[in-house]
Motif scaffolding. Structure first.
Motif, short mmCIF file in Angstrom:
data_model
loop_
_atom_site.label_atom_id
_atom_site.label_comp_id
_atom_site.label_asym_id
_atom_site.label_seq_id
_atom_site.Cartn_x
_atom_site.Cartn_y
_atom_site.Cartn_z
N ASP A 108 0.55 -1.45 -0.09
CA ASP A 108 -0.25 0.20 0.20
C ASP A 108 0.99 1.12 0.30
N ARG A 111 1.94 1.69 -3.56
CA ARG A 111 1.22 2.67 -4.61
C ARG A 111 0.85 3.17 -4.28
N ARG A 112 0.51 4.29 -2.75
CA ARG A 112 0.17 5.38 -2.59
C ARG A 112 0.98 6.04 -3.03
N ARG A 114 3.34 6.25 -5.23
CA ARG A 114 3.18 6.77 -7.22
C ARG A 114 1.80 7.67 -7.14
N GLU A 115 0.78 6.73 -6.72
CA GLU A 115 -0.10 7.42 -6.66
C GLU A 115 -0.13 9.38 -6.64
N LEU A 116 -0.05 9.68 -5.21
CA LEU A 116 0.61 10.64 -4.90
C LEU A 116 1.17 11.89 -5.49
N GLU A 118 2.57 11.35 -8.34
CA GLU A 118 1.62 11.34 -10.26
C GLU A 118 0.41 12.39 -9.73
N LEU A 119 -0.17 12.82 -8.84
CA LEU A 119 -0.87 13.66 -8.57
C LEU A 119 -0.37 14.92 -8.00
N ASN A 150 -5.38 8.78 2.84
CA ASN A 150 -6.77 9.28 2.76
C ASN A 150 -7.71 9.30 4.12
#
Length: 309
Positions: A108, A111-112, A114-116, A118-119, A150
């Motif tokens: 997690d 994954r988190r 990388r997502e953030l 990008e954001l 989150n």
């Protein structure tokens, strides 16, 4: 998600908060506005548990913060005006560290992170040391850090103050994408940014709430229509301004060079008479428009009235 009732915070004789009341519903983007020294940062510090109120009550996500002063860390994200980092870490390492503190699994966390990144548009520098980042890059990383777990509630203190126009646009888009996903309280002095992304606005002064309403309701209730025009020469503009100042429908008239700005209190009558006034004074216009009332005008009207009282 956020409720403040009769909140006071005193520093000796200084009343940073003087009976503040505020309510922020779930899922909204709430613009928290006020002049310097109005009590915005003090309010955020109390909501995060970094300060204790002198009296009154505050709750966040249903948790009473004034009982023991502890904010529910698992449900709260916070971006201070100047976030701090370990300069020897990379963004990936820093977000992984925060994820570990919040109890996220290794998968997690990866994954988190990388997502953030990008954001907030930092994916390309994910492995660079944070110590070499500009203030704007640190601000965007601070937003990512506040979102690692989150949270249900996100508190932002001047989140775009350090960014250039391109960076500010990206940051505002990232904040706007949070609408409905979490409750955001955004303190800012850049009123155009608040008007762009926030659907509810609260304006405070001297530690008290002046008004809290939906953005469009606020604009409709308080903002007066404005006409803006640019004359061909300053002399005719001056004559026109003198004529406008005595019109009963003109609430305020200003002249800056050849640019005339007229705030009106009777829109229909102003539409009928403003251009004939220009013709009567022989004014040649390069530009003329009826502008949409802005949040800045509401802010200045309300805070100016408060200062006068």
């Amino acid at each position: 998600m956020i409720r403040v009732e009769n909140l006071h915070k005193h520093y000796g004789a200084v009343r940073a908060l003087d009976g503040l009341n505020m309510a922020v519903e779930q899922g909204v983007l709430y613009g928290f506005l006020g002049p310097n020294g109005a009590g915005k940062t003090t309010t955020l510090r109390i909501l995060t548990g970094l300060a204790r109120p002198t009296s009154g009550r505050a709750s966040l996500a249903g948790v009473d913060l004034t009982a023991d002063g502890r904010a529910p860390a698992s449900r709260l994200g916070y971006l201070p005006e100047e976030p701090a980092f370990y300069p020897w870490m990379t963004p990936l390492e820093f977000l992984d560290h925060l994820g570990r503190l919040h109890g996220l699994s290794a998968a997690d966390r990866a994954r988190r992170s990388r997502e953030l990144l990008e954001l907030v548009h930092l994916a390309e520098v994910a492995k660079r040391r944070i110590g070499g980042f500009s203030r704007g890059m640190r601000q965007r990383l601070g937003l990512a850090a506040a979102l690692v777990h989150n949270p249900d509630v996100l508190l932002l203190d001047e989140p775009v103050s350090a960014l250039d126009p391109a960076g500010r646009k990206e940051m505002l888009e990232a904040i706007e994408n949070l609408r409905g996903r979490c409750t955001v309280l955004m303190s800012s002095h850049i009123l155009a940014d608040v008007e762009r992304v926030c659907n509810v606005v609260g304006i405070i002064a001297r530690g008290r709430m002046l008004v809290q309403a939906q953005r469009e309701t606020l604009l409709a209730q308080y903002a007066q229509p404005v006409f803006a025009a640019e004359a061909a020469d300053a002399a005719s503009a001056g004559r026109w301004v003198n004529r406008l100042k005595v019109q009963p429908w003109a609430a305020a008239v200003s002249l800056d060079g050849e640019t005339v700005r007229v705030t009106v209190n009777d829109l229909e009558r102003a539409r009928q008479e403003i251009l004939p006034c220009a013709v009567a004074e022989g004014v040649v216009l390069r530009r003329f428009e009826e502008t949409r009332p802005s949040l800045e005008e509401v802010f200045l009207q309300l805070t100016g009235k408060e200062a006068a009282e």
